[in-house]
Scaffold this active site. Structure first.
Site, PDB file in Angstrom:
ATOM      1  N   ASN A   7       0.851  -1.195   0.000  1.00 36.23           N
ATOM      2  CA  ASN A   7       0.000   0.000   0.000  1.00 36.23           C
ATOM      3  C   ASN A   7       0.889   1.248   0.000  1.00 36.23           C
ATOM      4  OD1 ASN A   7      -1.416   2.283   1.152  1.00 36.23           O
ATOM      5  ND2 ASN A   7      -3.098   0.901   1.623  1.00 36.23           N
ATOM      6  N   ASP A   9      -0.081   4.546   0.050  1.00 38.26           N
ATOM      7  CA  ASP A   9      -0.731   5.791   0.493  1.00 38.26           C
ATOM      8  C   ASP A   9       0.245   6.756   1.174  1.00 38.26           C
ATOM      9  OD1 ASP A   9      -3.088   4.664  -0.351  1.00 38.26           O
ATOM     10  OD2 ASP A   9      -3.889   4.315   1.658  1.00 38.26           O
ATOM     11  N   HIS A  10       1.136   6.185   1.998  1.00 37.93           N
ATOM     12  CA  HIS A  10       1.947   7.091   2.820  1.00 37.93           C
ATOM     13  C   HIS A  10       3.145   7.683   2.095  1.00 37.93           C
ATOM     14  CE1 HIS A  10      -0.839   6.759   5.937  1.00 37.93           C
ATOM     15  NE2 HIS A  10      -0.748   5.435   5.959  1.00 37.93           N
ATOM     16  N   ARG A  18       3.746  18.769   1.689  1.00 40.92           N
ATOM     17  CA  ARG A  18       4.274  20.014   1.115  1.00 40.92           C
ATOM     18  C   ARG A  18       3.590  20.409  -0.188  1.00 40.92           C
ATOM     19  NH1 ARG A  18       9.410  21.954   2.751  1.00 40.92           N
ATOM     20  NH2 ARG A  18       9.373  21.834   4.997  1.00 40.92           N
ATOM     21  N   HIS A  43      -5.541   3.901  -1.567  1.00 43.76           N
ATOM     22  CA  HIS A  43      -6.881   4.271  -1.091  1.00 43.76           C
ATOM     23  C   HIS A  43      -7.154   5.705  -1.546  1.00 43.76           C
ATOM     24  CE1 HIS A  43      -9.668   4.751   2.699  1.00 43.76           C
ATOM     25  NE2 HIS A  43     -10.270   5.057   1.578  1.00 43.76           N
ATOM     26  N   ARG A  45      -9.148   8.355  -0.873  1.00 45.70           N
ATOM     27  CA  ARG A  45     -10.103   8.837   0.127  1.00 45.70           C
ATOM     28  C   ARG A  45     -10.925   9.982  -0.455  1.00 45.70           C
ATOM     29  NH1 ARG A  45      -9.409   7.779   5.698  1.00 45.70           N
ATOM     30  NH2 ARG A  45     -10.667   9.649   5.927  1.00 45.70           N
ATOM     31  N   ARG A  49      -6.662  13.165   1.022  1.00 51.29           N
ATOM     32  CA  ARG A  49      -5.560  13.639   1.870  1.00 51.29           C
ATOM     33  C   ARG A  49      -4.215  13.064   1.451  1.00 51.29           C
ATOM     34  NH1 ARG A  49      -6.640  10.298   7.416  1.00 51.29           N
ATOM     35  NH2 ARG A  49      -8.513  11.570   7.472  1.00 51.29           N
ATOM     36  N   HIS A  50      -4.221  11.921   0.760  1.00 49.80           N
ATOM     37  CA  HIS A  50      -2.924  11.414   0.265  1.00 49.80           C
ATOM     38  C   HIS A  50      -2.988  11.114  -1.236  1.00 49.80           C
ATOM     39  CE1 HIS A  50      -4.960   7.721   1.536  1.00 49.80           C
ATOM     40  NE2 HIS A  50      -4.588   7.807   2.815  1.00 49.80           N
ATOM     41  N   GLU A  70      -8.654   0.859  -3.062  1.00 48.22           N
ATOM     42  CA  GLU A  70      -9.554   0.914  -1.896  1.00 48.22           C
ATOM     43  C   GLU A  70     -10.458   2.121  -2.071  1.00 48.22           C
ATOM     44  OE1 GLU A  70      -7.244   1.137   1.633  1.00 48.22           O
ATOM     45  OE2 GLU A  70      -6.349  -0.823   1.339  1.00 48.22           O
ATOM     46  N   THR A 100      -6.488   6.806  10.224  1.00 48.56           N
ATOM     47  CA  THR A 100      -6.471   5.765   9.195  1.00 48.56           C
ATOM     48  C   THR A 100      -7.796   5.011   9.303  1.00 48.56           C
ATOM     49  OG1 THR A 100      -5.272   3.804   8.369  1.00 48.56           O
ATOM     50  CG2 THR A 100      -5.277   4.135  10.750  1.00 48.56           C
ATOM     51  N   THR A 101      -8.019   4.032   8.404  1.00 44.55           N
ATOM     52  CA  THR A 101      -9.286   3.299   8.450  1.00 44.55           C
ATOM     53  C   THR A 101      -9.445   2.637   9.811  1.00 44.55           C
ATOM     54  OG1 THR A 101      -8.842   2.817   6.132  1.00 44.55           O
ATOM     55  CG2 THR A 101     -10.689   1.665   7.141  1.00 44.55           C
ATOM     56  N   GLU A 151     -11.489  -8.892   2.967  1.00 46.86           N
ATOM     57  CA  GLU A 151     -10.166  -8.593   3.517  1.00 46.86           C
ATOM     58  C   GLU A 151     -10.358  -8.471   5.017  1.00 46.86           C
ATOM     59  OE1 GLU A 151      -7.634  -5.541   1.775  1.00 46.86           O
ATOM     60  OE2 GLU A 151      -6.737  -5.161   3.745  1.00 46.86           O
ATOM     61  N   HIS A 190      -3.902  -4.441   7.473  1.00 48.20           N
ATOM     62  CA  HIS A 190      -3.986  -3.272   8.359  1.00 48.20           C
ATOM     63  C   HIS A 190      -3.155  -3.485   9.625  1.00 48.20           C
ATOM     64  CE1 HIS A 190      -5.259   0.419  10.209  1.00 48.20           C
ATOM     65  NE2 HIS A 190      -5.780   0.752   9.053  1.00 48.20           N
ATOM     66  N   GLY A 191      -2.197  -2.594   9.797  1.00 46.18           N
ATOM     67  CA  GLY A 191      -1.367  -2.614  11.003  1.00 46.18           C
ATOM     68  C   GLY A 191      -0.312  -3.713  11.003  1.00 46.18           C
ATOM     69  N   GLY A 212       1.153  -1.445   4.230  1.00 47.13           N
ATOM     70  CA  GLY A 212       1.611  -0.143   3.765  1.00 47.13           C
ATOM     71  C   GLY A 212       2.566   0.549   4.695  1.00 47.13           C
TER      72      GLY A 212
HETATM   73  N1  PXP Z   1      -6.010  -2.770   4.151  1.00 44.45           N
HETATM   74  C1  PXP Z   1      -6.908  -1.766   4.189  1.00 44.45           C
HETATM   75  C2  PXP Z   1      -8.313  -2.060   3.789  1.00 44.45           C
HETATM   76  C3  PXP Z   1      -6.534  -0.455   4.570  1.00 44.45           C
HETATM   77  O1  PXP Z   1      -7.461   0.516   4.616  1.00 44.45           O
HETATM   78  C4  PXP Z   1      -5.179  -0.208   4.893  1.00 44.45           C
HETATM   79  C5  PXP Z   1      -4.757   1.169   5.264  1.00 44.45           C
HETATM   80  O2  PXP Z   1      -4.967   2.031   4.215  1.00 44.45           O
HETATM   81  C6  PXP Z   1      -4.277  -1.287   4.830  1.00 44.45           C
HETATM   82  C7  PXP Z   1      -4.717  -2.559   4.479  1.00 44.45           C
HETATM   83  C8  PXP Z   1      -2.821  -1.109   5.116  1.00 44.45           C
HETATM   84  O3  PXP Z   1      -2.644  -0.773   6.449  1.00 44.45           O
HETATM   85  P1  PXP Z   1      -1.208  -0.352   6.968  1.00 44.45           P
HETATM   86  O4  PXP Z   1      -0.846   0.922   6.273  1.00 44.45           O
HETATM   87  O5  PXP Z   1      -1.405  -0.208   8.433  1.00 44.45           O
HETATM   88  O6  PXP Z   1      -0.264  -1.469   6.610  1.00 44.45           O
END
Ligand code: PXP
Length: 249
Positions: A7, A9-10, A18, A43, A45, A49-50, A70, A100-101, A151, A190-191, A212
């Protein structure tokens, strides 16, 4: 063995801090693919935001693996996804103020909207996944609305320690088994990080892990290649340990 989907996003979060043109999440995604990522997740959103719409368009053109988009059930985002035609679409809940989600989608409550949106996405060629908590009611509802995948939300597991983490792991295993029995396919995410990923990779028949934040953060120190390959080694090790413990079944 589960595929590793990274992922991005970050990477975009850093760029948006910036309002710059760099770091470019697409360049980073291509480096992750080169390092062995089997798919890229982002994702879009509603608050943008990202990830920006243009990022998604560029990813769709540039990736050689798969794009997993996503999205929430917000109509504008759904219309955008239908035009982009990602290979996978994962429907997630979204709240404006969240960092985050937080938690999975309430499929039971969203049943009506999902019964409309899931077939629309599927008709455009997407494998549709619903991001849910490991709750039997949500698994059953996901099957009823016609999703291909669930998921499983691993965030509660990731934040728990000791016995509580063991209990969360058990809930994830049970939900995965129930989903498979119902005819659904299973992803998780996630996480997840370098310390907690192995037991999740060991859950039978989980096809894909979406990770991610931990990989993007690690890439600041060791580079994209090392951050991705290290995670992949841990996924492989977790999955192999489980299959040798079950005699390869
Ligand atoms: N899966 C889903 C559905 C998510 O929304 C996210 C966060 O955007 C992730 C996985 C990845 O989570 P993490 O960035 O904590 O690894």
């Amino acid at each position: 063995m589960p595929r590793l989907h990274v992922n991005i996003d970050h990477v975009a979060t850093l760029r948006q801090a910036r309002r710059e043109t760099f770091p470019d999440p697409i360049t980073w995604a291509l480096a992750a693919e080169k390092a062995g990522a089997q798919g890229i997740t982002c994702h879009l959103r509603t608050d943008q935001r990202h990830i920006q719409p243009d990022d998604v368009k560029r990813l769709r053109r540039a990736l050689t693996t798969r794009l997993n988009l996503e999205l929430s059930l917000e109509p504008g985002v759904v219309d955008f996804a239908l035009r982009i035609r990602p290979q996978s679409a994962c429907i997630v809940p979204e709240k404006r103020a969240e960092v985050t989600t937080e938690g999975g989608l309430d499929v039971v409550r969203e049943r009506k909207r999902l019964l409309r949106v899931v077939p629309l996405l599927a008709a455009k060629g997407a494998e549709v996944s619903l991001f849910i908590d490991p709750d039997p009611r949500q698994v059953e509802a996901a099957f009823e609305v016609g999703a291909h995948f669930v998921e499983l939300h691993t965030g509660t597991y990731a934040n728990a320690l000791g016995k509580k983490r063991e209990r969360e792991l058990e809930r994830l295993r049970d939900a995965a088994a129930l989903a498979i029995t119902a005819g659904l396919r299973v992803n998780a995410g996630h996480g997840l990080d370098y310390e907690n990923v192995a037991p999740i990779a060991a859950i039978p028949r989980v096809e894909e892990l979406n990770i991610g934040f931990a990989i993007v953060a690690e890439s600041l120190f060791s580079g994209v290649r090392e951050a991705v390959t290290r995670m992949q080694r841990l996924v492989r090790r977790g999955s192999r340990a489980a299959s040798s413990a079950s005699g390869g079944r």
